[in-house]
Design a protein around this motif. Structure first.
Motif, PDB file in Angstrom:
ATOM      1  N   THR A   1      33.751 -77.759 -26.030  1.00 30.07           N
ATOM      2  CA  THR A   1      33.541 -76.378 -26.485  1.00 30.07           C
ATOM      3  C   THR A   1      32.551 -75.646 -25.592  1.00 30.07           C
ATOM      4  O   THR A   1      32.752 -74.471 -25.243  1.00 30.07           O
ATOM      5  N   GLU A   2      31.489 -76.343 -25.201  1.00 33.07           N
ATOM      6  CA  GLU A   2      30.475 -75.719 -24.353  1.00 33.07           C
ATOM      7  C   GLU A   2      31.010 -75.461 -22.945  1.00 33.07           C
ATOM      8  O   GLU A   2      30.657 -74.464 -22.305  1.00 33.07           O
TER       9      GLU A   2
ATOM     10  N   ARG B   1      33.109 -72.379 -23.257  1.00 31.09           N
ATOM     11  CA  ARG B   1      32.231 -71.204 -23.378  1.00 31.09           C
ATOM     12  C   ARG B   1      31.711 -70.794 -21.996  1.00 31.09           C
ATOM     13  O   ARG B   1      31.643 -69.604 -21.672  1.00 31.09           O
TER      14      ARG B   1
ATOM     15  N   LEU C   1      32.970 -69.216 -29.994  1.00 29.89           N
ATOM     16  CA  LEU C   1      34.050 -70.194 -30.052  1.00 29.89           C
ATOM     17  C   LEU C   1      33.811 -71.116 -31.235  1.00 29.89           C
ATOM     18  O   LEU C   1      32.672 -71.447 -31.558  1.00 29.89           O
ATOM     19  N   TYR C   2      34.893 -71.562 -31.848  1.00 25.06           N
ATOM     20  CA  TYR C   2      34.784 -72.370 -33.054  1.00 25.06           C
ATOM     21  C   TYR C   2      35.694 -73.587 -32.956  1.00 25.06           C
ATOM     22  O   TYR C   2      36.783 -73.523 -32.372  1.00 25.06           O
ATOM     23  N   MET C   3      35.257 -74.678 -33.570  1.00 26.24           N
ATOM     24  CA  MET C   3      36.072 -75.882 -33.651  1.00 26.24           C
ATOM     25  C   MET C   3      36.880 -75.838 -34.938  1.00 26.24           C
ATOM     26  O   MET C   3      36.318 -75.793 -36.042  1.00 26.24           O
TER      27      MET C   3
ATOM     28  N   GLY D   1      28.435 -75.145 -34.079  1.00 23.95           N
ATOM     29  CA  GLY D   1      28.942 -76.234 -33.252  1.00 23.95           C
ATOM     30  C   GLY D   1      27.970 -77.385 -33.088  1.00 23.95           C
ATOM     31  O   GLY D   1      27.387 -77.882 -34.042  1.00 23.95           O
TER      32      GLY D   1
ATOM     33  N   THR E   1      40.489 -75.108 -30.291  1.00 32.03           N
ATOM     34  CA  THR E   1      39.327 -74.268 -29.997  1.00 32.03           C
ATOM     35  C   THR E   1      39.677 -72.827 -30.340  1.00 32.03           C
ATOM     36  O   THR E   1      40.528 -72.206 -29.705  1.00 32.03           O
TER      37      THR E   1
END
Length: 329
Positions: A131-132, A135, A143-145, A159, A284
């Protein structure tokens, strides 16, 4: 042979993990359906073209092996079913490169196998997970899981952050685009739940107990998720805050289309306990391109034993195909 094939990127993660194994097993399983081979090309990052799972795929599919420097001419590869990207770079570099390729719009989706945070750090990056990395590449902050499973679905509002930062992040949360995007995504869920409300959990024990146990975060969430029902054409919207320690009881699975957990372990402990490796896809949410993934780790303890369960990768590929034609972040 169709020239209008959809192109998908797959990163196979740590070389000493189960990523390549579950990828090979998933593609072989899905290839039983003829349209799967007819309509799609899968570009797979590998580090060793002589690895046994690569050899298995070469025997089963029409394949080509190229270097990661040859990806400017991807249209030349549409007559193949699998294109192996033989790379000398480390797996975290694959994710950076694949993300940039997806940002260019040339691929329909990115599908990722598990990548250890230790390997990311050893490769010289400060990011702590996929995720990072996304980003960093996309320059999108929010951003979201999102985890989609057979029994229930979970979105994580925060996160990979320490617990002590969760309350502070919730109190300043104000991403209003998330509301509309979640309602749009809900249409892709199973018919039995796609019109059901989206539930959000409280942060504190007993969801704050009406302000007795803090309750500031719950008050903020209640205000934030108060949505104008005119957006929803009279279908239910958001409900909560639910008490976290009972929210995931079986009787609630079909009452809600999706659960919004306020922090990582609040949502993922119940999700992974129930789904294991038999079901579960990580998406994501918020990216300008589509990314799906397995919902499990590298499983290095069973590397090379041919014991890895491919079901999560099968579902990740299916969701990539399902969403890519009408993807909305």
């Amino acid at each position: 042979m169709s020239t209008n094939k959809a192109l998908y990127l797959i990163t196979t993660g740590d070389q000493d993990g189960v990523g390549l194994e579950v990828t090979a097993k998933a593609l072989i399983s899905l290839s039983k359906k003829k349209s799967f081979l007819r309509d799609n090309v899968f570009f797979i990052y590998i580090s060793n073209s002589k690895e046994k799972y690569v050899i298995q795929l070469k025997k089963k599919f029409k394949t080509l092996t190229v270097s990661d420097e040859s990806l400017n001419n991807i249209d030349l590869y549409k007559n193949f079913e699998i294109v192996f990207i033989a790379s000398k770079l480390s797996p975290p570099h694959w994710v950076f490169q694949a993300s940039k390729l997806c940002m260019s719009g040339r691929f329909s989706a990115l599908i990722t196998a598990p990548l250890s945070k230790e390997l990311i750090q050893k490769s010289g990056f400060s990011e702590v997970g996929h995720t990072e990395i996304f980003r960093s590449v996309s320059k999108v902050n929010n951003l979201y899981m999102l985890f989609v499973g057979r029994f229930f679905n979970v979105l994580l509002l925060t996160g990979h952050i320490p617990l002590k930062q969760v309350n502070r992040n919730i109190l300043k949360f104000n991403d209003t685009s998330l509301l509309k995007n979640l309602l749009q995504f809900r249409k892709n869920l199973a018919p039995r739940i796609r019109k059901k409300p989206i539930a959000f959990l409280g942060v504190n024990p007993h969801a704050g107990e009406g302000g007795i146990i803090d309750g500031a975060a719950e008050k903020k969430l209640s205000s934030f998720f108060s949505v104008d029902n005119s957006l929803l054409k009279s279908t239910p919207s958001f409900e909560g805050p639910l008490v976290p320690d009972v929210a995931f009881q079986k009787k609630y699975w079909n009452r809600y289309s999706l659960f919004i957990a306020t922090y990582h372990d609040q949502g993922l402990i119940p999700f992974k306990m129930i789904h294991g490796q038999d079901s579960g896809v990580h998406i994501t949410f918020g990216l300008p391109f589509l990314r799906t993934s397995v919902d499990h780790g590298t499983a290095k303890d069973i590397f090379g034993m041919n014991k890895a369960n491919p079901n999560s990768m099968i579902e990740a590929i299916k969701w990539a195909l399902k969403l890519s034609s009408s993807y909305l972040p």
